[in-house]
Design an enzyme around this catalytic site. Structure first.
Site, mmCIF file in Angstrom:
data_model
loop_
_atom_site.group_PDB
_atom_site.id
_atom_site.type_symbol
_atom_site.label_atom_id
_atom_site.label_comp_id
_atom_site.label_asym_id
_atom_site.label_seq_id
_atom_site.Cartn_x
_atom_site.Cartn_y
_atom_site.Cartn_z
ATOM 1 N N GLU A 59 7.801 5.883 -9.767
ATOM 2 C CA GLU A 59 6.615 5.031 -9.902
ATOM 3 C C GLU A 59 6.428 4.670 -11.373
ATOM 4 O O GLU A 59 7.165 5.159 -12.239
ATOM 5 C CB GLU A 59 5.376 5.754 -9.354
ATOM 6 C CG GLU A 59 5.430 5.956 -7.842
ATOM 7 C CD GLU A 59 4.188 6.637 -7.290
ATOM 8 O OE1 GLU A 59 3.072 6.208 -7.597
ATOM 9 O OE2 GLU A 59 4.353 7.623 -6.565
ATOM 10 N N HIS A 103 -5.984 0.848 -9.797
ATOM 11 C CA HIS A 103 -4.609 0.709 -9.292
ATOM 12 C C HIS A 103 -4.276 -0.775 -9.303
ATOM 13 O O HIS A 103 -5.061 -1.588 -8.812
ATOM 14 C CB HIS A 103 -4.499 1.279 -7.877
ATOM 15 C CG HIS A 103 -3.077 1.538 -7.485
ATOM 16 N ND1 HIS A 103 -2.184 0.512 -7.258
ATOM 17 C CD2 HIS A 103 -2.385 2.685 -7.297
ATOM 18 C CE1 HIS A 103 -1.006 1.032 -6.944
ATOM 19 N NE2 HIS A 103 -1.100 2.357 -6.961
ATOM 20 N N ARG A 145 0.201 2.219 -15.379
ATOM 21 C CA ARG A 145 -0.831 1.491 -14.635
ATOM 22 C C ARG A 145 -1.833 0.725 -15.469
ATOM 23 O O ARG A 145 -2.268 -0.351 -15.087
ATOM 24 C CB ARG A 145 -1.625 2.499 -13.814
ATOM 25 C CG ARG A 145 -1.120 2.542 -12.457
ATOM 26 C CD ARG A 145 -1.874 3.503 -11.652
ATOM 27 N NE ARG A 145 -0.892 3.996 -10.719
ATOM 28 C CZ ARG A 145 -1.089 4.967 -9.896
ATOM 29 N NH1 ARG A 145 -2.244 5.592 -9.895
ATOM 30 N NH2 ARG A 145 -0.164 5.340 -9.063
ATOM 31 N N HIS A 182 -9.520 3.288 -8.622
ATOM 32 C CA HIS A 182 -8.615 4.185 -7.891
ATOM 33 C C HIS A 182 -8.793 5.654 -8.240
ATOM 34 O O HIS A 182 -8.812 6.510 -7.366
ATOM 35 C CB HIS A 182 -7.185 3.734 -8.215
ATOM 36 C CG HIS A 182 -6.103 4.495 -7.520
ATOM 37 N ND1 HIS A 182 -5.952 4.492 -6.159
ATOM 38 C CD2 HIS A 182 -5.099 5.280 -8.007
ATOM 39 C CE1 HIS A 182 -4.907 5.230 -5.823
ATOM 40 N NE2 HIS A 182 -4.391 5.737 -6.923
ATOM 41 N N ARG A 241 -3.708 8.360 -16.317
ATOM 42 C CA ARG A 241 -2.905 9.297 -15.517
ATOM 43 C C ARG A 241 -1.545 8.702 -15.155
ATOM 44 O O ARG A 241 -1.449 7.559 -14.710
ATOM 45 C CB ARG A 241 -3.658 9.646 -14.230
ATOM 46 C CG ARG A 241 -2.879 10.517 -13.273
ATOM 47 C CD ARG A 241 -3.707 10.810 -12.046
ATOM 48 N NE ARG A 241 -3.994 9.626 -11.288
ATOM 49 C CZ ARG A 241 -3.369 9.270 -10.172
ATOM 50 N NH1 ARG A 241 -2.391 10.019 -9.700
ATOM 51 N NH2 ARG A 241 -3.707 8.178 -9.534
HETATM 52 P P1 FAD Z 1 -10.442 14.834 -2.216
HETATM 53 O O1 FAD Z 1 -9.162 14.882 -1.512
HETATM 54 O O2 FAD Z 1 -11.027 13.507 -2.457
HETATM 55 O O3 FAD Z 1 -11.500 15.692 -1.403
HETATM 56 C C1 FAD Z 1 -12.853 15.673 -1.776
HETATM 57 C C2 FAD Z 1 -13.627 16.501 -0.788
HETATM 58 O O4 FAD Z 1 -14.921 16.765 -1.298
HETATM 59 C C3 FAD Z 1 -13.856 15.840 0.568
HETATM 60 O O5 FAD Z 1 -13.647 16.817 1.554
HETATM 61 C C4 FAD Z 1 -15.322 15.443 0.549
HETATM 62 O O6 FAD Z 1 -15.940 15.407 1.802
HETATM 63 C C5 FAD Z 1 -15.878 16.577 -0.269
HETATM 64 N N1 FAD Z 1 -17.169 16.295 -0.892
HETATM 65 C C6 FAD Z 1 -17.476 15.390 -1.850
HETATM 66 N N2 FAD Z 1 -18.774 15.456 -2.173
HETATM 67 C C7 FAD Z 1 -19.315 16.418 -1.383
HETATM 68 C C8 FAD Z 1 -20.613 16.946 -1.226
HETATM 69 N N3 FAD Z 1 -21.660 16.501 -1.928
HETATM 70 N N4 FAD Z 1 -20.796 17.921 -0.299
HETATM 71 C C9 FAD Z 1 -19.782 18.380 0.453
HETATM 72 N N5 FAD Z 1 -18.528 17.914 0.340
HETATM 73 C C10 FAD Z 1 -18.308 16.956 -0.565
HETATM 74 N N6 FAD Z 1 -2.395 10.986 -6.196
HETATM 75 C C11 FAD Z 1 -1.111 11.380 -6.318
HETATM 76 O O7 FAD Z 1 -0.826 12.328 -7.046
HETATM 77 N N7 FAD Z 1 -0.141 10.750 -5.604
HETATM 78 C C12 FAD Z 1 -0.386 9.697 -4.791
HETATM 79 O O8 FAD Z 1 0.508 9.171 -4.158
HETATM 80 C C13 FAD Z 1 -1.723 9.246 -4.686
HETATM 81 N N8 FAD Z 1 -2.023 8.169 -3.913
HETATM 82 C C14 FAD Z 1 -3.332 7.823 -3.735
HETATM 83 C C15 FAD Z 1 -3.635 6.791 -2.868
HETATM 84 C C16 FAD Z 1 -4.961 6.480 -2.602
HETATM 85 C C17 FAD Z 1 -5.287 5.348 -1.661
HETATM 86 C C18 FAD Z 1 -5.992 7.215 -3.229
HETATM 87 C C19 FAD Z 1 -7.420 6.914 -2.937
HETATM 88 C C20 FAD Z 1 -5.689 8.221 -4.116
HETATM 89 C C21 FAD Z 1 -4.360 8.539 -4.388
HETATM 90 N N9 FAD Z 1 -4.019 9.552 -5.266
HETATM 91 C C22 FAD Z 1 -2.716 9.943 -5.396
HETATM 92 C C23 FAD Z 1 -5.058 10.368 -5.888
HETATM 93 C C24 FAD Z 1 -5.203 11.663 -5.090
HETATM 94 O O9 FAD Z 1 -5.102 11.369 -3.720
HETATM 95 C C25 FAD Z 1 -6.543 12.320 -5.350
HETATM 96 O O10 FAD Z 1 -6.769 12.419 -6.719
HETATM 97 C C26 FAD Z 1 -6.551 13.735 -4.765
HETATM 98 O O11 FAD Z 1 -6.176 13.687 -3.413
HETATM 99 C C27 FAD Z 1 -7.925 14.341 -4.900
HETATM 100 O O12 FAD Z 1 -7.939 15.548 -4.201
HETATM 101 P P2 FAD Z 1 -9.225 16.465 -4.285
HETATM 102 O O13 FAD Z 1 -8.916 17.674 -3.484
HETATM 103 O O14 FAD Z 1 -9.616 16.621 -5.690
HETATM 104 O O15 FAD Z 1 -10.388 15.590 -3.603
HETATM 105 C C1 SIN Z 2 0.524 5.065 -5.311
HETATM 106 O O1 SIN Z 2 1.148 5.460 -4.335
HETATM 107 O O2 SIN Z 2 0.766 4.013 -5.894
HETATM 108 C C2 SIN Z 2 -0.597 5.909 -5.811
HETATM 109 C C3 SIN Z 2 -0.035 7.005 -6.600
HETATM 110 C C4 SIN Z 2 -1.101 7.669 -7.420
HETATM 111 O O3 SIN Z 2 -2.247 7.232 -7.455
HETATM 112 O O4 SIN Z 2 -0.736 8.649 -8.074
#
Ligand code: FAD
Ligand code: SIN
Length: 523
Positions: A113, A241, A288, A349, A384
């Site tokens: 990427e 993004h 990015r 994003h 990032r």
């Molecule tokens: P999340 O997975 O967002 O989980 C947050 C949790 O907190 C949820 O369960 C939610 O319900 C809970 N929550 C929030 N507020 C409250 C509250 N007040 N009370 C109770 N629960 C609450 N990163 C990569 O490294 N590679 C990728 O390929 C990639 N692709 C992506 C594609 C997309 C479309 C998106 C949106 C993001 C992508 N990212 C990628 C970024 C990555 O997915 C996220 O940064 C990561 O998954 C965040 O994980 P997390 O556990 O921190 O939070």
């Molecule tokens: C993507 O698949 O382009 C998202 C990857 C990321 O946010 O790290």
């Protein structure tokens, strides 16, 4: 109602679930999550998870790519640590049941990427996050020490402030005892006391009109910690993004993974011309911040609302087999990606900043740890590197879990915590007020605090936000708590922090680009 657990986890994405699976071997765990357990940013991750797994890649190269992408603002110690520890923790995800794609020779099919100099991204088709989330939930649900409370909304973390201490001399004196949690199934606010608390509430994308994030991403955890006087940093570094599918009105915007550009797809303007070479020698695979800004510039020059991503020259069979979800999604909109260009535009994003944590995931508040997107570890700096966030989440969930396991037995539950007091409050007379204020907030952030900033725009945003803040605080004080009202209040809080920190930064660096200070300061 009061509940007592050893480990309270707020959030059921990759960070929260990884932490839970590790601490569950030692004590009672409660995970709260505000909607369905699998509705997280994690579930939407497409491209994959970055780690060094084979030659000719090396730790040095991954470190160098991360530092270069972070534009001089990463913490080198953290970068080195995450890059070194990620492979082992990803191996653990595999042992817990996650499947990553392999090539016919049995080796992992590594993707590339933007900003990566090597193929190093483990993935599962174009829906890696869904696969990781599935495996983690399946394992967590089987663990007898783990209780998952879905549709439970954390309103505030509990600190000395709730015991009536109004004066805390220093930020580092705050202690956390648990959280007030709204049970959305019966509208009762419950008190959950814990020995250690892990915040993993994810991102903030929904403060913008166009975002790849699901609606849960409203920055709740960061706002809660800020209200509790914890340290929050680097909020000005919001990542857009470059290539979300342009499909007006769709929320969240469907992502067209950067891995498609890693596979050979090329960005083109509406008249079909390539343009990225004008901005960076790495072309469509530049980091990015550079690609998003270039697209923004081209769209503004032409008055267009999107540019195109061209995958028509790629091998049809391989394209469909590597990116089946993108293929199907586009086909559902009559875009045949093997023959037609894909219209794309940047969308909010990822947040690089957040709750400041140390090398073990500890925040500035005692007993409170954080990990994943809501945390600011120093890994990402000002921008990032793609697919580094899932790796960061597992590394910090692991480190925080180890510290919490070592301390929790010596921490007593706090006594005399009062229950939530909602005396004198009533249901908001019109819910439309909340919806409308949220829309206004998204407009302010989109028009004035986007990819290209200026003092004038930031000041306008600040002034308009002040009115929203006052109206919402007033509504909050007199209203019965609801998740929507709390989300609005938190989102305004997050917008305030982004604008405040953006105004303070008198330079352009990484994701913070301002026409008033177009160059970088020396650090
Ligand atoms: P999340 O997975 O967002 O989980 C947050 C949790 O907190 C949820 O369960 C939610 O319900 C809970 N929550 C929030 N507020 C409250 C509250 N007040 N009370 C109770 N629960 C609450 N990163 C990569 O490294 N590679 C990728 O390929 C990639 N692709 C992506 C594609 C997309 C479309 C998106 C949106 C993001 C992508 N990212 C990628 C970024 C990555 O997915 C996220 O940064 C990561 O998954 C965040 O994980 P997390 O556990 O921190 O939070
Ligand atoms: C993507 O698949 O382009 C998202 C990857 C990321 O946010 O790290």
């Amino acid at each position: 109602m009061q509940k007592k657990v050893d480990f309270l986890i707020i959030g059921s994405g990759i960070a929260g679930l990884t932490f839970a699976l590790k601490v569950a071997e030692f004590g009672k765990v409660c995970i709260i999550t505000k909607t369905k357990v699998d509705e997280t940013n994690t579930r939407y991750a497409q491209g994959g998870i970055a780690a060094v797994t084979s030659f000719p890649d090396s730790f040095e190269k991954h470190i160098s790519d991360t530092l270069s992408c972070g534009d001089g603002y990463c913490n080198p110690e953290v970068v080195k640590m995450v890059v070194n520890e990620a492979p082992k923790l990803i191996q653990e995800l595999i042992e817990w049941g996650t499947n990553f794609d392999k090539k016919p020779d049995g080796l992992y099919d590594l993707a590339k990427e933007g900003g990566h100099t090597e193929h190093r991204i483990l993935h599962h088709k174009d829906n890696t996050g869904f696969e990781i989330q599935r495996a983690l939930i399946e394992k967590a649900k089987k663990h007898s020490n783990i209780e998952i409370l879905d549709f439970h909304y954390a309103v505030d973390i509990i600190t000395q402030h709730h015991l009536g201490y109004t004066v805390i001399r220093h930020q580092t004196e705050v202690e956390c005892y648990g959280a007030y949690v709204l049970n959305m199934k019966n509208n009762v606010i419950e008190t959950v006391l814990a020995k250690t608390i892990f915040i993993a509430t994810g991102g903030i994308g929904n403060i913008y009109q166009h975002t790849t994030n699901p609606s849960i991403a409203t920055g709740d955890g960061i706002a809660m910690v800020y209200r509790a006087k914890g340290i929050v940093e680097n909020m000005e570094f919001v990542q857009f993004h470059p290539t979300a599918l342009y499909n007006q009105g769709e929320r969240p915007a469907f992502l067209i993974t950067e891995a498609l550009r890693g596979f050979g797809a090329i960005l083109r303007t509406s008249d079909g011309k390539e343009f990225m070479h004008k901005y960076d020698k790495r072309g469509s695979l530049a980091p990015r911040d550079i690609v998003a800004r270039a697209i923004d510039t081209e769209m503004k020059i032409r008055g267009d609302e999107f540019v195109y991503l061209d995958a028509t020259h790629l091998n049809e069979k391989e394209l469909i087999s590597h990116f089946p979800n993108i293929y199907n999604k586009c086909q559902s909109l009559d875009i045949e990606i093997t023959k037609n260009f894909i219209p794309v535009a940047p969308a909010a994003h990822y947040l690089c900043g957040g709750i400041k944590i140390n090398l073990n995931g500890k925040t500035s508040i005692h007993q409170l740890y954080a990990g994943g997107e809501c945390a600011s570890s120093g890994l990402h700096g000002a921008n990032r590197l793609a697919s580094n966030s899932l790796s960061e989440a597992v590394v910090f969930a692991h480190r925080a879990s180890q510290e919490c396991i070592s301390i929790f037995k010596n921490i007593p539950f706090k006594e005399n915590i009062p229950n939530w007091n909602d005396e004198g409050t009533t249901l908001p007379e019109e819910l439309i007020l909340i919806t409308q204020e949220f829309r206004e907030l998204q407009q302010i952030m989109t028009y004035y605090v986007g990819i290209v900033r200026s003092n004038l725009r930031l000041n306008r945003a600040f002034n308009r936000l002040e009115l929203l803040y006052k109206e919402t605080e007033e509504l909050y004080q007199r209203s019965t708590i609801s998740d929507k009202l709390c989300e609005l209040r938190n989102a305004i809080n997050i917008a305030y922090l982004i604008i405040k920190m953006a105004k303070r930064r008198r330079e352009s660096r990484g994701l913070h680009y301002t026409i008033d200070y177009p160059t970088k300061l020396k650090i």
